[in-house]
Design a protein around this motif. Structure first.
Motif, PDB file in Angstrom:
ATOM      1  N   ILE A  89       1.300  -1.200  -0.035  1.00 52.77           N
ATOM      2  CA  ILE A  89       0.101  -0.092   0.083  1.00 52.77           C
ATOM      3  C   ILE A  89       0.836   1.239   0.165  1.00 52.77           C
ATOM      4  O   ILE A  89       1.597   1.312   1.372  1.00 52.77           O
ATOM      5  CB  ILE A  89      -0.981  -0.012   1.389  1.00 52.77           C
ATOM      6  N   ILE A 107      -3.655   1.676   9.693  1.00 52.01           N
ATOM      7  CA  ILE A 107      -2.319   1.927   9.369  1.00 52.01           C
ATOM      8  C   ILE A 107      -1.856   1.320  11.018  1.00 52.01           C
ATOM      9  O   ILE A 107      -0.643   0.956  10.973  1.00 52.01           O
ATOM     10  CB  ILE A 107      -1.909   3.046   9.527  1.00 52.01           C
ATOM     11  N   ASP A 160      -6.495   6.457   5.646  1.00 59.73           N
ATOM     12  CA  ASP A 160      -6.307   5.524   6.514  1.00 59.73           C
ATOM     13  C   ASP A 160      -7.769   4.292   6.271  1.00 59.73           C
ATOM     14  O   ASP A 160      -7.799   3.477   6.798  1.00 59.73           O
ATOM     15  CB  ASP A 160      -6.552   5.737   8.170  1.00 59.73           C
ATOM     16  N   THR A 198      -7.063   1.675   3.520  1.00 58.26           N
ATOM     17  CA  THR A 198      -5.681   0.704   4.049  1.00 58.26           C
ATOM     18  C   THR A 198      -7.005   0.121   4.950  1.00 58.26           C
ATOM     19  O   THR A 198      -6.903  -1.605   4.979  1.00 58.26           O
ATOM     20  CB  THR A 198      -4.821   1.757   5.220  1.00 58.26           C
ATOM     21  N   PHE A 236       2.526  -1.243   4.388  1.00 59.29           N
ATOM     22  CA  PHE A 236       2.642   0.020   3.901  1.00 59.29           C
ATOM     23  C   PHE A 236       3.318   1.676   4.005  1.00 59.29           C
ATOM     24  O   PHE A 236       4.275   0.856   5.269  1.00 59.29           O
ATOM     25  CB  PHE A 236       1.841   0.718   5.413  1.00 59.29           C
TER      26      PHE A 236
END
Length: 519
Positions: free
Chosen positions: A45, A68, A311, A314, A334
């Motif tokens: 990501i 995250i 976020d 994610t 990430f």
């Protein structure tokens, strides 16, 4: 004489068969476990312009990033993780090819109509994993050029592109949200293009009669602060000129939802095979136009709200992995393509509403900068099957090393010319090595060299401040030397006190620059 009855013989045979079946099952399970852990799913990501201090797991308090943070708490948070460069295109090039972008001409920040920068036949992270048996896909921002040298045919087949360098599937934002063409490309074609409304793009002269920000500021819902005043799409003026393709044009507020749904669908469709997903977010790059459900969720305006949206994207990936029972054996990494920038071309109150938030945390500089804030970025990795939770690592790691590291993980051997600057850092990525790289070249307007706690910035020419973004770019006419353990904010230049170290690091940088490979 011992006589064994037929029933005893059957019993012995049954026990023997059961034992052999048990051994066979154990071997099969062991082989399967080895296969899984040597070929885990990989999800990268890749945020855009997200700074070291922009997430709560790195100290932010003005915005919450629980998803995250979850990756960090269930895996490793790296305090010295780097993008290869302080701007987007060279970072993406280096990450995929394992070669420092400054070695290759034409890898600067790409125009919206740039031709393909990575040519077919080149070993990339995607092609290596494809050869290892992975399904490979990229969803989101590309910004590495598309099409032949004479330019992409936006109204026909667009090639070469990701599919010619190892990806099986792509759904792309061709360049950036602030550049035309403002359309999505899926595999080789523009999505939803009306053949009766062909696309024309130019970064030199105006095409068609579309209104522009410079000529029609009254039509804008977001005004530029510098540049970004050409063709208006969705009430926002962009870099470059575009006409046509009206049905295919994106709506900025829907962009995060669109690419996230494509990324989740890719995971669902490939859940039964090892897969690599490069999920390249557009946020928090300008123009920052988050979905209405995120507007006002932070006190920092669109920039803070775009972090919240990052976020959420994610979290949707993590939720899909949970739902499909893929969490345990999927590596999720990430990170960001470079450091933060506040005003990068639009009047979105990012500077005015920053408050006490520090996008680069304790670091100096940001996007475009040779200081640590240019390349040191959030870097968190989770792999529950192999990586212990709640780790913090100070190892020096860089995205350029993913090619060699994942090649080692999957049993691939890189050819001598492949990934010339990519090192095997798998042990560091797993939390088994606390050192990481012994040196790293960082790219901005000039080059810098990291060795342990020391950082050398070579002399350069030009202004010390980017006047458009108000970023300290780290350029000075004299050499700079910092001890990052004692001075993480790079405030005290020690070059005069340590001339021998300056000379040694200068020579090392010169040697790396002159050679074709640092691996």
């Amino acid at each position: 004489m011992l006589v064994i009855s037929s029933s005893c013989k059957l019993c012995c045979m049954s026990k023997s068969l059961t034992a052999w079946l048990s051994i066979g099952l154990l071997v099969a399970l062991t082989n399967n476990a080895v296969s899984q852990t040597s070929h885990p799913n990989i999800v990268l990501i890749y945020a855009d312009d997200l700074g070291y201090g922009d997430t709560s797991c790195y100290g932010a308090t003005a915005v919450a990033t629980p998803h995250i943070d979850r990756i960090a708490s269930e895996g490793i948070r790296f305090t010295d993780g780097h993008a290869p460069a302080a701007t987007c295109t060279p970072s993406r090039y280096a990450m995929l090819t394992g070669q420092y972008a400054w070695r290759q001409q034409g890898t600067g920040i790409a125009k919206g109509d740039a031709s393909a920068i990575i040519q077919p036949g080149r070993v990339t992270l995607a092609s290596m994993l494809h050869d290892a048996g992975y399904k490979t896909g990229v969803v989101g921002k590309w910004h590495l050029g598309l099409g032949p040298a004479e330019g992409a045919d936006w109204n026909g087949k667009i090639a070469p592109g990701p599919l010619e360098i190892g990806f099986d599937y792509c759904f792309l934002i061709p360049a950036t949200g602030d550049r035309v063409p403002c359309v999505y490309v899926e595999n080789h074609h523009v999505v939803d293009l009306d053949p009766d409304d062909p696309i024309h793009v130019s970064f030199k002269t105006k095409v068609g009669n579309e209104p522009t920000g410079a000529e029609n500021p009254d039509l804008l819902k977001m005004h530029p602060s510098h540049g970004h005043d050409r063709t208006i799409v969705n009430g926002i003026s962009r870099i470059g000129y575009m006409t046509g393709g009206h049905r295919a044009r994106w709506v900025d507020e829907e962009m995060a939802d669109r690419i996230t749904s494509k990324a989740v669908a890719y995971i669902e469709e490939n859940k039964d095979d090892p897969f690599f997903l490069f999920f390249s977010l557009h946020d928090i790059h300008v123009p920052r136009v988050p979905h209405p459900r995120f507007v006002g969720t932070t006190a920092m305006g669109p920039r803070g709200d775009a972090i919240a949206q990052t976020d959420w994207c994610t979290g949707e990936i993590l939720a899909a992995l949970d739902r499909l029972n893929l969490t345990d054996n999927t590596i999720v990494l990430f990170t960001s393509d470079n450091g933060p920038v506040v005003d990068d071309g639009y009047q979105d109150e990012a500077a005015e509403k920053l408050g006490d938030h520090q996008p680069a945390g304790p670091l100096r500089g940001g996007k475009y900068s040779s200081f640590e804030g240019g390349t040191r970025v959030p870097f968190v990795l989770r792999w529950p099957a192999k990586v212990k939770a709640n780790q913090t690592s100070d190892a020096l790691v860089c995205q350029i090393d993913l090619l060699h590291s994942f090649a080692t993980l999957t049993g691939q051997t890189l050819a001598a010319e492949a990934g010339p600057d990519s090192h095997n850092l798998m042990a560091a990525l797993l939390g088994e090595d606390s050192q990481g790289r012994d040196h790293l070249v960082q790219q901005a307007r000039t080059l810098s060299l990291r060795q342990g706690d020391w950082k050398y910035l070579e002399p350069g020419r030009g202004p010390a401040i980017n006047k458009n973004t108000n970023t300290e770019v780290g350029v000075a006419p004299q050499a700079q030397l910092y001890n990052l353990r004692a001075d993480l904010g790079e405030q005290k230049n020690l070059a005069d006190q340590h001339p021998q170290r300056v000379d040694k690091m200068k020579a090392t940088l010169g040697r790396v620059r002159s050679e074709s490979s640092s691996r």
